[in-house]
Design a protein around this motif. Sequence first.
Motif, PDB file in Angstrom:
ATOM      1  N   PRO A 187       0.994  -1.120   0.233  1.00 39.49           N
ATOM      2  CA  PRO A 187       0.108  -0.136   0.038  1.00 39.49           C
ATOM      3  C   PRO A 187       0.857   1.305  -0.096  1.00 39.49           C
ATOM      4  N   PRO A 188       0.249   2.376  -0.301  1.00 37.86           N
ATOM      5  CA  PRO A 188       1.186   3.559  -0.718  1.00 37.86           C
ATOM      6  C   PRO A 188       1.853   4.314   1.069  1.00 37.86           C
ATOM      7  N   ASP A 189       1.212   3.679   2.054  1.00 35.96           N
ATOM      8  CA  ASP A 189       1.559   4.200   3.197  1.00 35.96           C
ATOM      9  C   ASP A 189       2.558   3.197   3.713  1.00 35.96           C
ATOM     10  N   HIS A 190       2.797   2.180   3.129  1.00 33.05           N
ATOM     11  CA  HIS A 190       3.799   1.189   3.788  1.00 33.05           C
ATOM     12  C   HIS A 190       5.115   1.604   3.774  1.00 33.05           C
ATOM     13  N   PRO A 191       6.088   1.280   4.470  1.00 30.41           N
ATOM     14  CA  PRO A 191       7.508   1.722   4.696  1.00 30.41           C
ATOM     15  C   PRO A 191       8.232   1.696   3.458  1.00 30.41           C
TER      16      PRO A 191
ATOM     17  N   ALA B  46       7.090   1.528   0.430  1.00 27.17           N
ATOM     18  CA  ALA B  46       6.516   2.105  -0.865  1.00 27.17           C
ATOM     19  C   ALA B  46       7.356   3.101  -1.637  1.00 27.17           C
ATOM     20  N   ALA B  47       8.308   3.714  -0.677  1.00 27.92           N
ATOM     21  CA  ALA B  47       9.197   4.763  -1.404  1.00 27.92           C
ATOM     22  C   ALA B  47      10.541   4.446  -1.922  1.00 27.92           C
TER      23      ALA B  47
END
Length: 119
Positions: free
Chosen positions: A62-66, A68-69
């Motif tokens: 998910p986009p808010d997972h550590p 993700a970036a």
Amino acid sequence: VLREFRSRFPKVDLHVRSGYTQLTLGRVLDGDLDVGLVTLPLRAPQVRVTQVGRDELVVIVPPDHPWAARRRVPAGELAGKPLVLYERQSQATDLIMRALLEQGASFRASRWRSTRWRP
């Protein structure tokens, strides 16, 4: 590959069926399929195998997972995380599990019954 095929041969009736490598190979050998796209390596002297491209396996979160970036996640960081993989018979699952084990990632297999998804 399929899009290019369709544009080059618009009169060909094209149907897509999913399945793991050995199932697809069986369908080709039985005459149910004319062409199969499978995971390599494939050792089957009864058919001609031609590589049509390369694919990359990725981790999705998910986009808010550590993660993700991040551009890459080392296999070791997958240890202990719940994973959704292809069918157990899938050669792709074997390749993924082997790669994870070679990188020292241990994981626990659990049974999950899939259902057919239809768009």
